[in-house]
Design a protein around this motif. Structure first.
Motif, PDB file in Angstrom:
ATOM      1  N   ALA A  93       0.830  -1.204   0.000  1.00 14.41           N
ATOM      2  CA  ALA A  93       0.000   0.000   0.000  1.00 14.41           C
ATOM      3  C   ALA A  93       0.866   1.255   0.000  1.00 14.41           C
ATOM      4  O   ALA A  93       1.932   1.292   0.593  1.00 14.41           O
ATOM      5  CB  ALA A  93      -0.900   0.006   1.225  1.00 14.41           C
ATOM      6  N   THR A  94       0.377   2.276  -0.683  1.00 15.20           N
ATOM      7  CA  THR A  94       1.008   3.583  -0.681  1.00 15.20           C
ATOM      8  C   THR A  94       0.257   4.463   0.301  1.00 15.20           C
ATOM      9  O   THR A  94      -0.959   4.542   0.258  1.00 15.20           O
ATOM     10  CB  THR A  94       0.942   4.220  -2.084  1.00 15.20           C
ATOM     11  N   VAL A  95       0.976   5.134   1.182  1.00 16.57           N
ATOM     12  CA  VAL A  95       0.360   6.002   2.179  1.00 16.57           C
ATOM     13  C   VAL A  95       0.115   7.369   1.553  1.00 16.57           C
ATOM     14  O   VAL A  95       1.007   7.962   0.966  1.00 16.57           O
ATOM     15  CB  VAL A  95       1.260   6.134   3.423  1.00 16.57           C
ATOM     16  N   VAL A  96      -1.118   7.852   1.672  1.00 17.51           N
ATOM     17  CA  VAL A  96      -1.483   9.180   1.185  1.00 17.51           C
ATOM     18  C   VAL A  96      -1.491  10.120   2.386  1.00 17.51           C
ATOM     19  O   VAL A  96      -2.201   9.883   3.351  1.00 17.51           O
ATOM     20  CB  VAL A  96      -2.867   9.158   0.506  1.00 17.51           C
ATOM     21  N   LYS A  97      -0.657  11.177   2.336  1.00 17.71           N
ATOM     22  CA  LYS A  97      -0.527  12.111   3.457  1.00 17.71           C
ATOM     23  C   LYS A  97      -1.056  13.477   3.078  1.00 17.71           C
ATOM     24  O   LYS A  97      -1.054  13.849   1.906  1.00 17.71           O
ATOM     25  CB  LYS A  97       0.939  12.244   3.881  1.00 17.71           C
ATOM     26  N   CYS A  98      -1.478  14.239   4.076  1.00 19.12           N
ATOM     27  CA  CYS A  98      -1.921  15.613   3.889  1.00 19.12           C
ATOM     28  C   CYS A  98      -0.710  16.452   3.478  1.00 19.12           C
ATOM     29  O   CYS A  98       0.322  16.405   4.147  1.00 19.12           O
ATOM     30  CB  CYS A  98      -2.529  16.153   5.187  1.00 19.12           C
ATOM     31  N   PRO A  99      -0.801  17.239   2.385  1.00 13.88           N
ATOM     32  CA  PRO A  99       0.342  18.054   1.970  1.00 13.88           C
ATOM     33  C   PRO A  99       0.610  19.243   2.903  1.00 13.88           C
ATOM     34  O   PRO A  99       1.678  19.828   2.856  1.00 13.88           O
ATOM     35  CB  PRO A  99      -0.048  18.544   0.573  1.00 13.88           C
ATOM     36  N   VAL A 100      -0.343  19.566   3.781  1.00 15.18           N
ATOM     37  CA  VAL A 100      -0.180  20.695   4.692  1.00 15.18           C
ATOM     38  C   VAL A 100       0.482  20.261   5.992  1.00 15.18           C
ATOM     39  O   VAL A 100       1.520  20.778   6.385  1.00 15.18           O
ATOM     40  CB  VAL A 100      -1.546  21.362   4.979  1.00 15.18           C
ATOM     41  N   CYS A 101      -0.099  19.255   6.681  1.00 21.06           N
ATOM     42  CA  CYS A 101       0.402  18.865   8.005  1.00 21.06           C
ATOM     43  C   CYS A 101       1.070  17.491   8.027  1.00 21.06           C
ATOM     44  O   CYS A 101       1.576  17.066   9.048  1.00 21.06           O
ATOM     45  CB  CYS A 101      -0.732  18.906   9.024  1.00 21.06           C
ATOM     46  N   LYS A 102       1.049  16.771   6.919  1.00 23.51           N
ATOM     47  CA  LYS A 102       1.700  15.456   6.762  1.00 23.51           C
ATOM     48  C   LYS A 102       1.030  14.320   7.544  1.00 23.51           C
ATOM     49  O   LYS A 102       1.600  13.258   7.711  1.00 23.51           O
ATOM     50  CB  LYS A 102       3.192  15.516   7.133  1.00 23.51           C
ATOM     51  N   LYS A 103      -0.209  14.518   8.012  1.00 25.54           N
ATOM     52  CA  LYS A 103      -0.943  13.441   8.679  1.00 25.54           C
ATOM     53  C   LYS A 103      -1.390  12.423   7.637  1.00 25.54           C
ATOM     54  O   LYS A 103      -1.755  12.768   6.523  1.00 25.54           O
ATOM     55  CB  LYS A 103      -2.170  13.995   9.407  1.00 25.54           C
ATOM     56  N   ARG A 104      -1.391  11.156   7.992  1.00 25.79           N
ATOM     57  CA  ARG A 104      -1.821  10.084   7.102  1.00 25.79           C
ATOM     58  C   ARG A 104      -3.323  10.195   6.879  1.00 25.79           C
ATOM     59  O   ARG A 104      -4.111  10.204   7.814  1.00 25.79           O
ATOM     60  CB  ARG A 104      -1.481   8.736   7.707  1.00 25.79           C
ATOM     61  N   LEU A 105      -3.743  10.297   5.621  1.00 24.51           N
ATOM     62  CA  LEU A 105      -5.157  10.392   5.285  1.00 24.51           C
ATOM     63  C   LEU A 105      -5.756   9.044   4.939  1.00 24.51           C
ATOM     64  O   LEU A 105      -6.865   8.728   5.354  1.00 24.51           O
ATOM     65  CB  LEU A 105      -5.362  11.343   4.097  1.00 24.51           C
ATOM     66  N   MET A 106      -5.026   8.237   4.161  1.00 26.93           N
ATOM     67  CA  MET A 106      -5.532   6.939   3.731  1.00 26.93           C
ATOM     68  C   MET A 106      -4.402   6.121   3.131  1.00 26.93           C
ATOM     69  O   MET A 106      -3.310   6.630   2.911  1.00 26.93           O
ATOM     70  CB  MET A 106      -6.649   7.112   2.702  1.00 26.93           C
ATOM     71  N   ASP A 107      -4.679   4.850   2.875  1.00 30.81           N
ATOM     72  CA  ASP A 107      -3.746   3.969   2.170  1.00 30.81           C
ATOM     73  C   ASP A 107      -4.326   3.661   0.794  1.00 30.81           C
ATOM     74  O   ASP A 107      -5.522   3.434   0.655  1.00 30.81           O
ATOM     75  CB  ASP A 107      -3.541   2.660   2.927  1.00 30.81           C
ATOM     76  N   MET A 108      -3.476   3.680  -0.232  1.00 29.47           N
ATOM     77  CA  MET A 108      -3.900   3.347  -1.578  1.00 29.47           C
ATOM     78  C   MET A 108      -3.289   2.009  -1.965  1.00 29.47           C
ATOM     79  O   MET A 108      -2.073   1.852  -1.945  1.00 29.47           O
ATOM     80  CB  MET A 108      -3.440   4.421  -2.566  1.00 29.47           C
ATOM     81  N   LEU A 109      -4.128   1.037  -2.288  1.00 31.28           N
ATOM     82  CA  LEU A 109      -3.626  -0.256  -2.734  1.00 31.28           C
ATOM     83  C   LEU A 109      -3.293  -0.206  -4.221  1.00 31.28           C
ATOM     84  O   LEU A 109      -2.202  -0.567  -4.624  1.00 31.28           O
ATOM     85  CB  LEU A 109      -4.646  -1.350  -2.443  1.00 31.28           C
ATOM     86  N   SER A 110      -4.227   0.230  -5.032  1.00 29.66           N
ATOM     87  CA  SER A 110      -3.971   0.453  -6.451  1.00 29.66           C
ATOM     88  C   SER A 110      -5.080   1.333  -6.999  1.00 29.66           C
ATOM     89  O   SER A 110      -6.202   1.309  -6.519  1.00 29.66           O
ATOM     90  CB  SER A 110      -3.899  -0.863  -7.234  1.00 29.66           C
ATOM     91  N   ALA A 111      -4.749   2.121  -7.996  1.00 29.65           N
ATOM     92  CA  ALA A 111      -5.740   3.003  -8.604  1.00 29.65           C
ATOM     93  C   ALA A 111      -5.363   3.285 -10.041  1.00 29.65           C
ATOM     94  O   ALA A 111      -4.246   3.696 -10.317  1.00 29.65           O
ATOM     95  CB  ALA A 111      -5.837   4.315  -7.834  1.00 29.65           C
ATOM     96  N   LYS A 112      -6.279   3.045 -10.927  1.00 29.90           N
ATOM     97  CA  LYS A 112      -6.072   3.361 -12.334  1.00 29.90           C
ATOM     98  C   LYS A 112      -6.255   4.858 -12.548  1.00 29.90           C
ATOM     99  O   LYS A 112      -5.376   5.527 -13.059  1.00 29.90           O
ATOM    100  CB  LYS A 112      -7.054   2.565 -13.195  1.00 29.90           C
TER     101      LYS A 112
END
Length: 50
Positions: free
Chosen positions: A2-21
């Protein structure tokens, strides 16, 4: 893996991405309360604060 998606402002983890077209999601960060546009394209993530 999984790829971790973080907030670009505060760097908090928002969600995990398994795969996305291709997708676009708008979420509100639970820590800094900014609205974040998240774009997924060919398993790459790009986040931008609104």
């Amino acid at each position: 893996m999984a790829t971790v998606v973080k907030c670009p402002v505060c760097k908090k983890r928002l969600m995990d991405m398994l795969s996305a077209k291709e997708a676009e999601v708008q979420v509100k960060c639970p820590k800094c309360r900014k609205v974040i546009n998240v774009s997924f394209l060919n398993n790459e993530v790009h986040g931008e604060a609104v």
